[in-house]
Enzyme design. Structure first.
Site, mmCIF file in Angstrom:
data_model
loop_
_atom_site.group_PDB
_atom_site.id
_atom_site.type_symbol
_atom_site.label_atom_id
_atom_site.label_comp_id
_atom_site.label_asym_id
_atom_site.label_seq_id
_atom_site.Cartn_x
_atom_site.Cartn_y
_atom_site.Cartn_z
ATOM 1 N N ALA A 12 1.958 -2.699 4.092
ATOM 2 C CA ALA A 12 1.664 -1.823 5.251
ATOM 3 C C ALA A 12 1.178 -2.564 6.439
ATOM 4 O O ALA A 12 0.889 -3.819 6.280
ATOM 5 C CB ALA A 12 0.619 -0.950 4.591
ATOM 6 N N HIS A 26 -5.169 -1.130 -4.979
ATOM 7 C CA HIS A 26 -4.194 -2.409 -5.470
ATOM 8 C C HIS A 26 -4.791 -2.749 -7.036
ATOM 9 O O HIS A 26 -4.677 -3.767 -7.309
ATOM 10 C CB HIS A 26 -4.620 -3.613 -4.646
ATOM 11 C CG HIS A 26 -4.365 -3.479 -3.134
ATOM 12 N ND1 HIS A 26 -3.098 -3.966 -2.572
ATOM 13 C CD2 HIS A 26 -4.879 -2.807 -2.018
ATOM 14 C CE1 HIS A 26 -2.915 -3.922 -1.319
ATOM 15 N NE2 HIS A 26 -3.931 -2.920 -0.916
ATOM 16 N N SER A 30 0.820 -1.330 0.053
ATOM 17 C CA SER A 30 0.122 0.054 0.134
ATOM 18 C C SER A 30 0.858 1.495 0.229
ATOM 19 O O SER A 30 1.857 1.217 0.816
ATOM 20 C CB SER A 30 -0.853 0.194 1.294
ATOM 21 O OG SER A 30 -1.715 -0.947 1.387
ATOM 22 N N HIS A 90 -9.025 2.003 6.616
ATOM 23 C CA HIS A 90 -8.444 1.575 5.616
ATOM 24 C C HIS A 90 -7.840 2.770 4.953
ATOM 25 O O HIS A 90 -6.693 2.840 4.482
ATOM 26 C CB HIS A 90 -9.055 0.574 4.402
ATOM 27 C CG HIS A 90 -8.284 0.300 3.262
ATOM 28 N ND1 HIS A 90 -7.137 -0.371 3.281
ATOM 29 C CD2 HIS A 90 -8.489 0.884 1.980
ATOM 30 C CE1 HIS A 90 -6.862 -0.589 2.021
ATOM 31 N NE2 HIS A 90 -7.522 0.310 1.378
ATOM 32 N N MET A 119 -1.525 -8.291 6.845
ATOM 33 C CA MET A 119 -2.536 -9.303 6.108
ATOM 34 C C MET A 119 -1.752 -9.856 4.935
ATOM 35 O O MET A 119 -2.448 -10.516 4.091
ATOM 36 C CB MET A 119 -3.876 -8.701 5.947
ATOM 37 C CG MET A 119 -4.339 -8.123 6.925
ATOM 38 S SD MET A 119 -5.980 -7.165 6.452
ATOM 39 C CE MET A 119 -6.433 -6.326 8.114
ATOM 40 N N SER A 120 -0.477 -9.865 4.857
ATOM 41 C CA SER A 120 0.092 -10.273 3.740
ATOM 42 C C SER A 120 1.665 -10.739 4.012
ATOM 43 O O SER A 120 2.148 -11.064 5.257
ATOM 44 C CB SER A 120 0.377 -9.300 2.600
ATOM 45 O OG SER A 120 1.095 -8.253 3.231
ATOM 46 N N TYR A 150 -7.780 -12.873 2.214
ATOM 47 C CA TYR A 150 -8.902 -12.454 2.536
ATOM 48 C C TYR A 150 -9.945 -12.284 1.329
ATOM 49 O O TYR A 150 -11.083 -12.018 1.534
ATOM 50 C CB TYR A 150 -8.932 -11.202 3.502
ATOM 51 C CG TYR A 150 -8.397 -10.040 2.972
ATOM 52 C CD1 TYR A 150 -8.816 -9.354 2.030
ATOM 53 C CD2 TYR A 150 -7.027 -9.735 3.438
ATOM 54 C CE1 TYR A 150 -8.452 -8.248 1.544
ATOM 55 C CE2 TYR A 150 -6.449 -8.486 3.248
ATOM 56 C CZ TYR A 150 -7.183 -7.552 2.070
ATOM 57 O OH TYR A 150 -6.553 -6.458 1.508
ATOM 58 N N GLU A 151 -9.310 -11.991 0.334
ATOM 59 C CA GLU A 151 -10.058 -11.645 -0.978
ATOM 60 C C GLU A 151 -10.662 -12.952 -1.325
ATOM 61 O O GLU A 151 -11.646 -12.906 -2.049
ATOM 62 C CB GLU A 151 -9.418 -11.325 -2.063
ATOM 63 C CG GLU A 151 -8.805 -9.636 -1.610
ATOM 64 C CD GLU A 151 -7.807 -9.421 -3.015
ATOM 65 O OE1 GLU A 151 -8.256 -8.983 -3.793
ATOM 66 O OE2 GLU A 151 -6.461 -9.154 -2.673
ATOM 67 N N ASN A 183 -0.235 2.724 11.169
ATOM 68 C CA ASN A 183 -1.036 2.994 12.465
ATOM 69 C C ASN A 183 -0.791 2.217 13.535
ATOM 70 O O ASN A 183 0.046 1.237 13.194
ATOM 71 C CB ASN A 183 -2.474 2.691 12.035
ATOM 72 C CG ASN A 183 -2.702 1.059 11.651
ATOM 73 O OD1 ASN A 183 -2.608 0.942 10.399
ATOM 74 N ND2 ASN A 183 -3.083 0.398 12.447
ATOM 75 N N HIS A 210 -4.619 -10.835 -1.821
ATOM 76 C CA HIS A 210 -4.395 -11.194 -0.449
ATOM 77 C C HIS A 210 -5.527 -12.290 -0.252
ATOM 78 O O HIS A 210 -6.637 -12.482 -0.784
ATOM 79 C CB HIS A 210 -5.091 -9.906 0.572
ATOM 80 C CG HIS A 210 -4.352 -8.676 0.235
ATOM 81 N ND1 HIS A 210 -4.445 -7.996 -0.447
ATOM 82 C CD2 HIS A 210 -3.222 -8.416 1.298
ATOM 83 C CE1 HIS A 210 -3.564 -7.020 -0.716
ATOM 84 N NE2 HIS A 210 -2.920 -7.003 0.660
HETATM 85 N N1 HPA Z 1 -3.726 -4.645 11.047
HETATM 86 C C1 HPA Z 1 -3.488 -5.413 10.022
HETATM 87 N N2 HPA Z 1 -3.059 -5.006 8.861
HETATM 88 C C2 HPA Z 1 -2.797 -3.786 8.700
HETATM 89 C C3 HPA Z 1 -2.950 -2.977 9.759
HETATM 90 C C4 HPA Z 1 -3.307 -3.258 11.088
HETATM 91 O O1 HPA Z 1 -3.463 -2.498 12.098
HETATM 92 N N3 HPA Z 1 -2.325 -1.746 9.239
HETATM 93 C C5 HPA Z 1 -2.211 -1.747 8.102
HETATM 94 N N4 HPA Z 1 -2.208 -3.062 7.708
#
Ligand code: HPA
Length: 273
Positions: free
Chosen positions: A114, A62, A31, A248, A212-213, A86-87, A236, A84
């Protein structure tokens, strides 16, 4: 032939109809880094849609294509957009692009992503080099018949992130005045962000950043003998550590803000590979 291996071979045939470029380094752009491809001396590109059987991402921000070109004198292929788990894709499809870039000839994999920060010493915008990883509740991508053509049944994972590449990243960061933290990345499935209790669990397990990757891609790349390095942009602070709910949009904004130093680190590191 194993159907998974056959699919990778078919994708390679599609790629070879467009370009015979042989990359040394495969770069997965996370990202905020999507426009990194504009910084490379581009010689070819292929839209994922034009590769037969290739999984195409559905996440906003993406978009998907392979960009072929040079960073300095180093031939690279960049993945602009990844898929990903989750998709809803089969895990074998999530890791297909990694295997495809290996089949194109890439010996080194540079993973970026990210993440949410767990380590209290991090804040939004921190860059963290991966020194190791943890997979939680994500199926291992090597489950199923072993692809003997690619690697062993029980691959060693003691040194997934190559020590020499880590040294190169440290040097590139230092030379360019970039503060590069280090730590362990944990992959959850997503797509929901984690609960505060899950983040406390991840912290207890030894994780510094969550996303998540990446881990599944690193596992298959290690299986087939690629050298791997990874950098995460902490966008974050993770749930429970941050007082505000996660979104997001917030993640993408922080990724965009950190992009200039992230791109510099990427370029200056790859030039030394
Ligand atoms: N959790 C999971 N995936 C993420 C986060 C998070 O806080 N921030 C960016 N990708």
């Amino acid at each position: 032939m194993d159907p998974i291996y056959e699919k990778v071979s078919k994708c390679l045939d599609s790629v070879r109809k467009v370009t015979d470029f042989v990359p040394k380094v495969a770069i997965v752009l996370g990202s905020g880094l999507g426009d990194y491809a504009d910084d490379i001396r581009q010689v070819a590109e292929i839209d994922y849609h034009d590769i037969e059987g290739f999984p195409v991402s559905t996440v906003p921000g993406h978009s998907g294509k392979f960009i072929f070109g040079y960073v300095g004198e180093v031939p690279v292929v960049c993945m602009k957009g990844r898929v990903h788990y989750y998709e809803g894709y089969a895990m074998s499809d999530v890791v297909l692009p990694t295997r495809l870039m290996h089949a194109m000839g890439a010996k080194i994999l540079f993973l970026t992503n990210a993440s949410g920060g767990i380590n209290a010493g991090f804040s939004a915008g921190t860059l963290m080099m991966l020194t190791d990883h943890i997979s939680t509740f994500v199926p291992n991508p090597l489950i199923g018949p072993n692809l003997e053509e690619l690697g062993p049944r029980f691959p060693d994972m003691s040194h997934v992130y190559d020590e020499d590449l880590q040294d190169i990243l440290r040097t590139a960061a230092k030379e360019n005045g970039i503060d590069l933290k280090e730590g362990v990345y944990i992959q959850f499935t997503g797509p929901s962000f984690e609960s505060p209790a899950e983040i406390r669990m991840a912290k207890t397990l030894g994780a510094d950043a969550v996303g998540m990757s990446t881990v599944v891609e690193a596992i298959v790349a290690n299986h087939c003998g690629m050298k791997i390095c990874g950098v995460s942009c902490v966008c974050n602070m993770a749930a429970g550590i941050s007082p505000t709910p996660l979104s997001h949009d917030e993640v993408q904004q922080a990724a965009n803000e950190a992009a200039p130093k992230f791109k510099k680190l990427l370029t200056e590191s790859v030039k030394k590979f």
